[in-house]
Design a protein around this motif. Sequence first.
Motif, PDB file in Angstrom:
ATOM      1  N   LEU A  60       0.820  -1.217   0.000  1.00 17.65           N
ATOM      2  CA  LEU A  60       0.000   0.000   0.000  1.00 17.65           C
ATOM      3  C   LEU A  60       0.853   1.266   0.000  1.00 17.65           C
ATOM      4  O   LEU A  60       1.868   1.307   0.678  1.00 17.65           O
ATOM      5  N   PRO A  61       0.417   2.301  -0.731  1.00 14.59           N
ATOM      6  CA  PRO A  61       1.050   3.611  -0.562  1.00 14.59           C
ATOM      7  C   PRO A  61       0.635   4.217   0.780  1.00 14.59           C
ATOM      8  O   PRO A  61      -0.236   3.669   1.454  1.00 14.59           O
ATOM      9  N   ASP A  62       1.235   5.357   1.152  1.00 14.40           N
ATOM     10  CA  ASP A  62       0.906   6.027   2.409  1.00 14.40           C
ATOM     11  C   ASP A  62      -0.495   6.649   2.322  1.00 14.40           C
ATOM     12  O   ASP A  62      -0.710   7.609   1.584  1.00 14.40           O
ATOM     13  N   LEU A  63      -1.437   6.090   3.082  1.00 13.67           N
ATOM     14  CA  LEU A  63      -2.832   6.538   2.971  1.00 13.67           C
ATOM     15  C   LEU A  63      -3.098   7.876   3.665  1.00 13.67           C
ATOM     16  O   LEU A  63      -4.171   8.439   3.546  1.00 13.67           O
ATOM     17  N   LYS A  67      -3.436  14.366  -0.643  1.00 11.07           N
ATOM     18  CA  LYS A  67      -3.768  14.391  -2.078  1.00 11.07           C
ATOM     19  C   LYS A  67      -4.558  13.141  -2.465  1.00 11.07           C
ATOM     20  O   LYS A  67      -5.435  13.185  -3.327  1.00 11.07           O
ATOM     21  N   LEU A  68      -4.223  12.025  -1.831  1.00  7.08           N
ATOM     22  CA  LEU A  68      -4.928  10.768  -2.141  1.00  7.08           C
ATOM     23  C   LEU A  68      -6.414  10.916  -1.828  1.00  7.08           C
ATOM     24  O   LEU A  68      -7.267  10.501  -2.596  1.00  7.08           O
ATOM     25  N   VAL A  69      -6.728  11.527  -0.673  1.00  5.21           N
ATOM     26  CA  VAL A  69      -8.133  11.688  -0.283  1.00  5.21           C
ATOM     27  C   VAL A  69      -8.850  12.593  -1.282  1.00  5.21           C
ATOM     28  O   VAL A  69      -9.979  12.319  -1.698  1.00  5.21           O
ATOM     29  N   LYS A 113     -11.913  -4.067   8.819  1.00  7.13           N
ATOM     30  CA  LYS A 113     -11.033  -4.794   7.898  1.00  7.13           C
ATOM     31  C   LYS A 113      -9.708  -4.029   7.755  1.00  7.13           C
ATOM     32  O   LYS A 113      -9.663  -2.817   7.941  1.00  7.13           O
ATOM     33  N   SER A 114      -8.644  -4.750   7.411  1.00  7.07           N
ATOM     34  CA  SER A 114      -7.341  -4.090   7.287  1.00  7.07           C
ATOM     35  C   SER A 114      -7.289  -3.294   5.985  1.00  7.07           C
ATOM     36  O   SER A 114      -8.094  -3.514   5.074  1.00  7.07           O
ATOM     37  N   ASP A 115      -6.330  -2.352   5.896  1.00  7.06           N
ATOM     38  CA  ASP A 115      -6.161  -1.572   4.665  1.00  7.06           C
ATOM     39  C   ASP A 115      -5.930  -2.508   3.475  1.00  7.06           C
ATOM     40  O   ASP A 115      -6.478  -2.296   2.395  1.00  7.06           O
ATOM     41  N   ALA A 116      -5.092  -3.526   3.695  1.00  2.00           N
ATOM     42  CA  ALA A 116      -4.782  -4.449   2.594  1.00  2.00           C
ATOM     43  C   ALA A 116      -6.047  -5.160   2.119  1.00  2.00           C
ATOM     44  O   ALA A 116      -6.268  -5.321   0.909  1.00  2.00           O
ATOM     45  N   SER A 136      -9.420  -2.950 -13.010  1.00  2.00           N
ATOM     46  CA  SER A 136      -9.265  -2.944 -14.468  1.00  2.00           C
ATOM     47  C   SER A 136      -9.493  -1.542 -15.048  1.00  2.00           C
ATOM     48  O   SER A 136      -9.167  -1.283 -16.192  1.00  2.00           O
ATOM     49  N   THR A 137     -10.072  -0.636 -14.270  1.00  2.00           N
ATOM     50  CA  THR A 137     -10.371   0.701 -14.791  1.00  2.00           C
ATOM     51  C   THR A 137      -9.683   1.808 -13.980  1.00  2.00           C
ATOM     52  O   THR A 137      -9.664   2.958 -14.409  1.00  2.00           O
ATOM     53  N   HIS A 138      -9.161   1.475 -12.798  1.00  2.00           N
ATOM     54  CA  HIS A 138      -8.547   2.482 -11.923  1.00  2.00           C
ATOM     55  C   HIS A 138      -7.141   2.025 -11.554  1.00  2.00           C
ATOM     56  O   HIS A 138      -6.947   0.862 -11.185  1.00  2.00           O
ATOM     57  N   ASN A 139      -6.163   2.958 -11.649  1.00  2.00           N
ATOM     58  CA  ASN A 139      -4.794   2.563 -11.312  1.00  2.00           C
ATOM     59  C   ASN A 139      -4.600   2.498  -9.788  1.00  2.00           C
ATOM     60  O   ASN A 139      -5.502   2.854  -9.020  1.00  2.00           O
ATOM     61  N   ARG A 140      -3.415   2.062  -9.379  1.00  2.00           N
ATOM     62  CA  ARG A 140      -3.132   1.838  -7.950  1.00  2.00           C
ATOM     63  C   ARG A 140      -3.352   3.094  -7.105  1.00  2.00           C
ATOM     64  O   ARG A 140      -3.908   3.048  -6.028  1.00  2.00           O
ATOM     65  N   GLU A 141      -2.869   4.237  -7.660  1.00  2.00           N
ATOM     66  CA  GLU A 141      -3.007   5.511  -6.944  1.00  2.00           C
ATOM     67  C   GLU A 141      -4.474   5.839  -6.668  1.00  2.00           C
ATOM     68  O   GLU A 141      -4.834   6.269  -5.576  1.00  2.00           O
ATOM     69  N   LEU A 142      -5.309   5.649  -7.700  1.00  2.00           N
ATOM     70  CA  LEU A 142      -6.728   5.979  -7.536  1.00  2.00           C
ATOM     71  C   LEU A 142      -7.402   5.064  -6.532  1.00  2.00           C
ATOM     72  O   LEU A 142      -8.202   5.510  -5.705  1.00  2.00           O
ATOM     73  N   ILE A 143      -7.070   3.775  -6.601  1.00  2.00           N
ATOM     74  CA  ILE A 143      -7.677   2.838  -5.644  1.00  2.00           C
ATOM     75  C   ILE A 143      -7.225   3.194  -4.223  1.00  2.00           C
ATOM     76  O   ILE A 143      -8.031   3.206  -3.288  1.00  2.00           O
ATOM     77  N   ALA A 144      -5.943   3.559  -4.088  1.00  2.00           N
ATOM     78  CA  ALA A 144      -5.453   3.972  -2.761  1.00  2.00           C
ATOM     79  C   ALA A 144      -6.182   5.234  -2.311  1.00  2.00           C
ATOM     80  O   ALA A 144      -6.505   5.392  -1.131  1.00  2.00           O
ATOM     81  N   GLY A 145      -6.458   6.141  -3.248  1.00  2.00           N
ATOM     82  CA  GLY A 145      -7.187   7.373  -2.928  1.00  2.00           C
ATOM     83  C   GLY A 145      -8.597   7.066  -2.449  1.00  2.00           C
ATOM     84  O   GLY A 145      -9.077   7.643  -1.467  1.00  2.00           O
ATOM     85  N   ILE A 146      -9.260   6.148  -3.146  1.00  2.00           N
ATOM     86  CA  ILE A 146     -10.623   5.754  -2.744  1.00  2.00           C
ATOM     87  C   ILE A 146     -10.586   5.136  -1.343  1.00  2.00           C
ATOM     88  O   ILE A 146     -11.399   5.442  -0.480  1.00  2.00           O
ATOM     89  N   LEU A 147      -9.577   4.285  -1.116  1.00  4.62           N
ATOM     90  CA  LEU A 147      -9.456   3.652   0.204  1.00  4.62           C
ATOM     91  C   LEU A 147      -9.187   4.702   1.285  1.00  4.62           C
ATOM     92  O   LEU A 147      -9.789   4.653   2.376  1.00  4.62           O
ATOM     93  N   ALA A 148      -8.306   5.679   0.975  1.00  4.71           N
ATOM     94  CA  ALA A 148      -8.008   6.734   1.956  1.00  4.71           C
ATOM     95  C   ALA A 148      -9.301   7.477   2.305  1.00  4.71           C
ATOM     96  O   ALA A 148      -9.548   7.803   3.471  1.00  4.71           O
ATOM     97  N   LEU A 149     -10.140   7.707   1.298  1.00  4.32           N
ATOM     98  CA  LEU A 149     -11.423   8.391   1.548  1.00  4.32           C
ATOM     99  C   LEU A 149     -12.343   7.511   2.397  1.00  4.32           C
ATOM    100  O   LEU A 149     -12.975   7.990   3.341  1.00  4.32           O
TER     101      LEU A 149
END
Length: 195
Positions: A60-63, A67-69, A113-116, A136-149
């Motif tokens: 995981l990137p730093d949540l 900017k991720l949020v 649930k855990s971040d992972a 398949s439609t969102h890159n890692r950064e975007l998924i991490a951003g959604i998770l941070a939110l």
Amino acid sequence: MQTVKVLAGGAGVGIIGVVAFVLSGIYNIAATAPHWPITLFVLKVARDRSIAAHSSGVQLPDLKNSKLVAHGVEHFHEMCRLCHGAPGYPRQEFAEGLYPSPPNPASVVVQEKSDAELYWIIENGVKMTGMPVFGSTHNRELIAGILALVRQLPKLSPDEYDALMKSGGLHESGGEMHHGSTGSRGNTASPDTNK
Ligand code: HEC
């Protein structure tokens, strides 16, 4: 030898029974016919064990990165809110008819649930539930951003959520992708709908 024959015979009858059951159409696939408690229990354990095992290697990137949020809120609002709801935005009518029901992402059952695990679920979806694949439609950064939110949701009031969206540029862009972002707020029964 006798025991082996009896066991083999029993297994044969069992398999024929299962095939006959499947082909007969007796099983009710309607979403209005809930699973038996035992089926639900087995499915839940299988799902949770599968998610735990498959998410164990997720990097995981730093949540905490703000900017991720800001990125995440825009995508959450467009991709997730209709099924799961958001602060001040109840989930859509069609989502009421989904079985299993999409949980409130601010609820304890999701937040524990855990971040992972959450990252893995958003990236890969959950078979036969309506929870889509976003990897398949969102890159890692975007998924991490959604998770941070998602991690911020339990703390966000409807106004704070809206403010975050504005700072993420959602309301200013006016792009085709965002046309549904205003208007539905009027359906909100109370700011507590998402609690
Ligand atoms: C079409 C409706 C739909 C959309 C859109 C959707 N989900 Fe889901 N989601 C579901 C359903 C249904 C489940 C329940 C799956 C289950 O019971 O295993 C679920 C489950 C989840 C879970 C697991 C919760 C848990 O505790 O097991 C998470 C996390 C989640 N969704 C996040 C998201 C995010 C983030 C988005 C947007 C990027 C999103 N979902 C978009 C329907 C949807």
